[in-house]
Enzyme design. Structure first.
Site, PDB file in Angstrom:
ATOM      1  N   VAL A  82       0.896  -1.153   0.000  1.00 22.03           N
ATOM      2  CA  VAL A  82       0.000   0.000   0.000  1.00 22.03           C
ATOM      3  C   VAL A  82       0.931   1.198   0.000  1.00 22.03           C
ATOM      4  O   VAL A  82       1.654   1.438   0.971  1.00 22.03           O
ATOM      5  CB  VAL A  82      -0.914   0.025   1.239  1.00 22.03           C
ATOM      6  CG1 VAL A  82      -1.835   1.244   1.165  1.00 22.03           C
ATOM      7  CG2 VAL A  82      -1.729  -1.255   1.333  1.00 22.03           C
ATOM      8  N   GLU A  83       0.939   1.945  -1.081  1.00 24.15           N
ATOM      9  CA  GLU A  83       1.904   3.044  -1.238  1.00 24.15           C
ATOM     10  C   GLU A  83       1.205   4.379  -1.073  1.00 24.15           C
ATOM     11  O   GLU A  83       0.171   4.637  -1.677  1.00 24.15           O
ATOM     12  CB  GLU A  83       2.582   2.947  -2.610  1.00 24.15           C
ATOM     13  CG  GLU A  83       3.289   1.623  -2.813  1.00 24.15           C
ATOM     14  CD  GLU A  83       4.297   1.679  -3.935  1.00 24.15           C
ATOM     15  OE1 GLU A  83       5.217   2.506  -3.894  1.00 24.15           O
ATOM     16  OE2 GLU A  83       4.162   0.867  -4.869  1.00 24.15           O
TER      17      GLU A  83
END
Length: 495
Positions: A82-83
């Site tokens: 999850v960026e």
């Protein structure tokens, strides 16, 4: 036998599609059950458009978010992080993945702050950390200059340049990085994020990168045995019928193993033909196939898409990002705080450069991950896995000459580029494109609508980009189907 007249044929065509207009609400076919297709379906369902069908070529939902069993644990073949977390805006994927969204996935914040202490020479041993730190600091200075420069460029993209051109303007390795250590730091900074080198990556669209600028600089590695695809199932479960005991989707509107090969569009409706020669009819179709698939001949459009649409599709790059997992009988690599990521500085740029060990994520698994991209990904996809395994182990033996590096016992090489249902990992915006090209690639053609991470103006290449693109594209279709606002305005390139 007499041939039917042209008038009769036209009457038959009109009659065939007249029933579409008189049905209760519009009927929609969604092509693809990746994040964007599933997201679009939810948006349509929220707007009370429930007469739809999702046709998915594979035997699962999730697309390029896909877990698989390797060495006793589930690992991610595609999207893994999850960026963009802990910033001024909330990343919708993080909201779903963490406890506030109900999933509470097992995640770990990735710490890349110690790479200077974990950069290995081509023939073994570590570089001096202060030496590498200076290279990283200089890279960061150049990146800051690039941010300032990008802010002065005309929004049309006509003044855009490659990231490498910006580096040269800042007198940063004017002929490009030449030393192995310079190459691997440059690779980590750019290719590891975009899957393509700075010479082909747009400055204006990536510096600063909206994902981190808006959502925060932190990235979290998903190491949950339910898989990152749990997020896709979470969205799907809000409108598709699921089995309460198993969580499997049992909604008849989702058809797996259904390969779309032809989309025919008329002023009054669409037909979708699949590989098994079934034909589905609808008022609209939403195509969420990857950019790589659109660039291939898997799906034929009849009549052919207009030239402006074809050009917009071919203008973008479908990059390849390959995560290679290796299983060993025992660990031999350094562990402990600040040792999760390490770099190999080869004289051949991009040759098994970025490594990760899983002391925290998969304790006791004795698994390493090495990431390659672009040409190296394509090369590796075309060779036997045992050859890739031998190459990777040879690199490790060079890195750790004093260690007794055993042979790997298993290897996992995802082949996203070779897979006809994906043809790559994610899109990369090339030099000179801007909001105008984004409008074109997302723009509908009659009753054919388009979505996918490649249609996200700010977040292409990311899971949140796919999710938000599904919502945006569905809204365009809803405006036409329910509000009769069917004209999609594309502003001029220089507006």
């Amino acid at each position: 036998m007499m041939k039917p007249s042209v008038a009769i044929v036209l009457l038959l065509v009109v009659a065939e599609y007249a029933s579409l207009a008189t049905a209760a609400g519009p009927k929609v076919i969604i092509v693809g059950a990746g994040m964007s297709g599933i997201s679009a379906g939810k948006r349509l369902s929220d707007a009370r458009i429930s007469d739809f069908m999702i046709l998915e070529a594979t035997d699962r939902i999730g697309g390029r978010i896909h877990k698989t069993k390797f060495a006793g644990v589930n690992v991610e073949m595609g999207a893994n992080w999850v960026e963009g977390v802990n910033g001024k805006e909330k990343n919708p994927i993080w909201t779903m993945a963490n406890s506030t969204g109900g999933l509470n996935l097992r995640t770990f914040r990735s710490d890349f702050d110690h790479l200077a202490s974990n950069t290995y020479k081509q023939d073994g041993g570590l570089y001096d950390d202060k030496f590498v730190e200076k290279i990283i600091e200089r890279m960061d200075e150049v990146e800051e200059s690039g941010t300032k420069l990008a802010g002065t460029l005309h929004l049309s993209g006509q003044e855009d340049m490659s990231v490498m051109a910006m580096q040269r303007l800042n007198d940063h390795m004017p002929t490009g990085p030449a030393r192995p250590v310079d190459m691997v730091i440059d690779y980590y900074q750019h290719d590891f994020e975009f899957a393509e080198p700075p010479r082909v990556t747009s400055l204006q669209n990536t510096v600063p990168l909206p994902t981190f600028d808006n959502f925060g600089d932190d990235v979290y590695f998903v190491a949950d045995q339910r898989g990152f695809e749990s997020v896709v199932y979470h969205v799907a479960g809000q409108y598709l019928k699921t089995d309460k005991a198993t969580g499997a989707i049992v909604d008849p509107r989702l058809k797996l193993n259904t390969v779309v090969r032809e989309i025919t569009h008329f002023p009054s409706g669409v037909t979708v033909k699949t590989e098994d020669n079934n034909v589905y009819k609808a008022d609209y179709v939403m195509v969420s196939a990857s950019l790589g698939v659109l660039q291939s001949e898997l799906i034929r459009f009849r009549p052919q898409l207009p030239s402006w649409k074809i050009l917009s599709i071919y203008q973008f790059d479908m990059a390849v990002y390959t995560k290679i997992f290796l299983k060993f009988p025992r660990s031999f690599w350094p562990v402990g705080p600040g040792r999760e990521f390490f770099l190999y500085a080869s004289g051949r740029r991009g040759y098994y450069p970025v490594w990760q060990q899983f002391e925290k994520q998969y304790p006791g698994s004795n698994v390493l991950l090495v990431t390659v991209t672009d040409d190296e990904s394509r090369r590796i996809e075309q060779q036997p896995d045992n050859q890739t395994m031998a190459e990777a182990v040879a690199v490790l033996r060079k890195m750790f000459p004093g260690a007794d590096v055993p042979d790997a016992t298993k290897i996992l090489v995802p082949r996203w580029w070779s897979n006809k249902f994906y043809k790559g990992s994610f899109s990369n915006w090339p030099i000179g494109v801007n909001r105008y090209e984004y409008d074109l690639i997302r723009a509908p053609v009659g009753r054919v609508y388009f979505t996918g991470e490649h249609t996200s103006e700010n977040y292409n290449g990311y899971v949140h980009g796919a999710y938000l693109a599904g919502i945006d594209s569905a809204d365009v279709l809803i405006n036409c189907a329910k509000k009769k606002l069917c004209k999609y305005h594309v502003r001029g390139k220089h507006e």
